[in-house]
Design an enzyme around this catalytic site. Structure first.
Site, mmCIF file in Angstrom:
data_model
loop_
_atom_site.group_PDB
_atom_site.id
_atom_site.type_symbol
_atom_site.label_atom_id
_atom_site.label_comp_id
_atom_site.label_asym_id
_atom_site.label_seq_id
_atom_site.Cartn_x
_atom_site.Cartn_y
_atom_site.Cartn_z
ATOM 1 N N CYS A 134 -15.573 -27.091 -46.726
ATOM 2 C CA CYS A 134 -15.339 -25.852 -45.985
ATOM 3 C C CYS A 134 -14.051 -25.186 -46.451
ATOM 4 C CB CYS A 134 -15.255 -26.180 -44.499
ATOM 5 S SG CYS A 134 -14.928 -24.737 -43.471
ATOM 6 N N ASP A 142 -27.221 -14.953 -32.387
ATOM 7 C CA ASP A 142 -25.935 -15.102 -31.697
ATOM 8 C C ASP A 142 -26.008 -16.382 -30.892
ATOM 9 O OD1 ASP A 142 -27.621 -13.967 -29.383
ATOM 10 O OD2 ASP A 142 -25.740 -14.516 -28.408
ATOM 11 N N CYS A 187 -12.525 -22.705 -44.599
ATOM 12 C CA CYS A 187 -11.975 -21.944 -43.473
ATOM 13 C C CYS A 187 -10.475 -22.200 -43.330
ATOM 14 C CB CYS A 187 -12.702 -22.279 -42.172
ATOM 15 S SG CYS A 187 -12.111 -23.775 -41.355
ATOM 16 N N HIS A 196 -13.305 -22.859 -37.095
ATOM 17 C CA HIS A 196 -14.111 -23.618 -38.056
ATOM 18 C C HIS A 196 -15.606 -23.494 -37.752
ATOM 19 C CE1 HIS A 196 -15.647 -26.833 -40.566
ATOM 20 N NE2 HIS A 196 -16.304 -27.254 -39.497
ATOM 21 N N CYS A 252 -9.731 -25.892 -42.265
ATOM 22 C CA CYS A 252 -9.969 -26.953 -43.256
ATOM 23 C C CYS A 252 -9.055 -26.857 -44.466
ATOM 24 C CB CYS A 252 -11.430 -26.926 -43.690
ATOM 25 S SG CYS A 252 -12.533 -27.474 -42.373
ATOM 26 N N ASP A 304 -25.186 -7.079 -25.278
ATOM 27 C CA ASP A 304 -26.327 -7.562 -24.513
ATOM 28 C C ASP A 304 -26.295 -6.845 -23.163
ATOM 29 O OD1 ASP A 304 -28.548 -8.847 -23.735
ATOM 30 O OD2 ASP A 304 -27.678 -10.859 -23.662
#
Lengths: 396, 396
Positions: free
Chosen positions: B325, B287, B327, B356, B330, B91
């Site tokens: 989940c 984003d 991830c 997560h 988890c 950015d």
């Protein structure tokens, strides 16, 4: 018997061994990363597996206060709670009760004190601490002991040492009592502690105290050794303000006085040079918060001494922290990048330096083990220390 | 041409595509984790690779101040500096100059302001910002724009939008100039930017502004599209305080006004429900700092709505954050353990929730992509949102 210690080779007082626990083997000499609150600060368990950590520490005092040893038990014990499938050792909290806590009242029964978290009143006895450590379910549990300042006079040191030995007998009796009763439904949580399976009991380590007084250390080692056939020994009350020569002398005294057949754990030590000097004097296990605490302050162990990553000289330095290191920080990132993370208060910086410093000590004890097995410990130690001390690296 | 966008399938305005960059492909719709200071807060690049992140963000304003874009260039550019081999978008810092910085003086040439770090005076022009973004070396670079508060009146919004369009022309001219000159020895650092290799240039994205005024948005989209054949488009100034209906209406206006053949990036958005509603309206890239910032405050996205891990109800909860989940938090840890980490101020807690939450949004955009490709986006979106909103989970 789940807890065995096999010594593969010696070099003077130094030993290369394997300490077997219900959660696997610990090759010694070994550094044990400190996970006070069931997490090695700033690191993931996977980081520790990757760098080859075997046994790690947690703390009974801290976990009793937060989240509560009852909570840990309810969630399946410490191994499951923090996702560490390898061996764990819990310190009893003696050190914390006598350093962190407020307004202590001590008698032979135990210690009344105020929690350092919320000021609530607590009473720790040897029996109660063993109950906590049993709820946590570590492989190795340390006795509750009376810890005194490093330079205490002989009378105070004798008083504390003798009280610790009386408490040790009570810790052992309580552990035997807990192991003999059939656990209640669901508690303690770990099947490995069932009364039917005496091979999976917890190993209680006594702690040799006695300050910097050789005769007290000798007495303590003798009395403790005569009390029971312990699976290992703690050596406490060192690296707490006394000078290095006194510490090394005490280690030598205890090395002679303790049985050779079991692992010796020097509590709260330490720094790279202390590890090497203590391994030479017969120590097998170490723990210390230094690598993570110093790492969070920007201090880095390297083969050429310590440096502080925040210094301006590293602003555009493309080199790794330590060119000889194969940790997950050094194989990926430059000093310049890690300095940037610290200057910008980025969390990844805390993790990378903690990771590097813990890896550094794990790697150091692995190298020492290899040197003992190769029969060249003295030469290796001399060269390692010469390079580490001859450094031009920036002192921290 | 390195930057191509291939649309595999559409569903109404929604598209499933592949955006190709010099550092690899981005399957869209995609959420881009935000690494403002060349690190996605609390995460390791390996975490992001593991969870399947493709393009990530960094910020020209922040990196110009710390560590300096010259430092990043000297160390080989942003990809090498932060060890991210996949695509990066920077950015421009327009948003930061107009929100973080102090004492702004704006004229058509640029903006003078004081650094939010040390108060030093700085002057950003479109040309200077493009020079910064070239030193950083991201794949996609955003134009320098004039950002105004979300509910500005039409005159202010028109003024800022038209200035942004004039600045866009200057950004493009400066990028062309920089690309046409043979780089000096060692600078810019990345061989992919050599003038001999026009296929590896940086992609400049314009930013469509115009506040919540449909006619301004339409005008801006038209003028920008007529200026150049851009490789993609940013949509700025939304999710900054206006109500949701206004935001969705503006997205619909811009969706109609922009060419369909290039990716559209909705800047600073967002939350799960915003992602789904915006994908339905033709957005390809997103984003937002929310998943990491909220994670550091204990807030957790789950399929059944948000929860805050610090709440007492999770004290002994053995379940993962989100049962659906996969991830790295988890699949390993209980809510009780992560709550304990937060209550005890342990760094691992910050990392696990950041991990997560970012994984949650990456997974959400992957599911949306799959739904578009399977032709059932509307049904999937309806069901997903119904479950997310019908939650009994604790609001944060």
């Amino acid at each position: 018997m789940s807890f065995t210690f096999q010594i593969d080779r010696t070099a003077g007082s130094a030993r290369a061994g394997v300490f077997l626990t219900p959660h696997g083997a610990v090759e010694t000499p070994a550094f044990m990363p400190v996970g006070t609150l069931a997490t090695v600060k700033a690191l993931d368990p996977d980081d520790l597996v990757q760098m080859g950590a075997s046994m790690i520490l947690a703390n009974a005092y801290h976990l009793h206060l937060r989240p509560g040893d009852d909570v840990v038990r309810e969630l399946g014990g410490l191994h499951r709670f923090m996702r560490w499938e390898r061996p764990i050792l819990t310190d009893s909290g003696g050190f914390q009760v006598f350093s962190l806590a407020q307004l202590r009242t001590l008698n032979d029964d135990g210690v009344e004190f105020q929690s350092h978290i919320d000021g609530s009143r607590r009473f720790f006895t040897p029996e109660f601490v063993i109950q906590i450590e049993r709820n946590l379910g570590a492989d190795v549990i340390m006795q509750f002991d009376h810890v005194i300042p490093g330079q205490s006079d002989e009378a105070s040191a004798r008083d504390a040492s003798e009280r610790s030995i009386r408490w040790l007998a009570r810790c052992l009796a309580e552990l035997n009592r807990l192991e003999s009763i059939q656990p209640l439904e669901g508690a303690p949580p770990m099947v490995t502690f069932s009364a039917d399976d005496p091979g999976n009991r917890q190993a209680l380590f006594p702690i040799v105290q006695g300050g910097i007084h050789a005769s007290l250390r000798r007495d303590a080692a003798k009395k403790i050794s005569e009390m029971h056939d312990w699976p290992g020994f703690g050596i406490g009350g060192l690296s707490v303000g006394e000078d290095k020569d006194a510490m090394y002398e005490m280690i030598e005294v205890v090395d002679e006085a303790l049985p050779k057949a079991h692992p010796r754990y020097l509590m709260g030590v330490g720094f790279p040079e202390d590890l090497i000097e203590s391994i030479r004097r017969g120590i097998d296990l170490f723990d210390c918060v230094a690598p993570t605490r110093m790492g969070r302050n920007g201090a880095v162990f390297t083969r050429d001494g310590r440096l502080n990553i925040k210094n301006t000289e590293f602003r555009t330095d493309p080199r790794p922290l330590d060119a000889d290191c194969d940790c997950a920080a050094c194989t990926r990132f430059s000093r310049a990048y890690i300095r940037h993370l610290f200057v910008s208060d980025e969390i990844l910086g805390l993790r990378l330096l903690s990771l590097h410093n813990v890896h550094f000590l794990l790697s150091l004890t692995r190298q020492a083990r290899q040197a003992i097995r190769s029969g060249n410990l003295e030469q290796w130690a001399r060269e390692w220390l010469a390079r580490y001390r001859a450094t031009s690296a920036v002192a921290v």
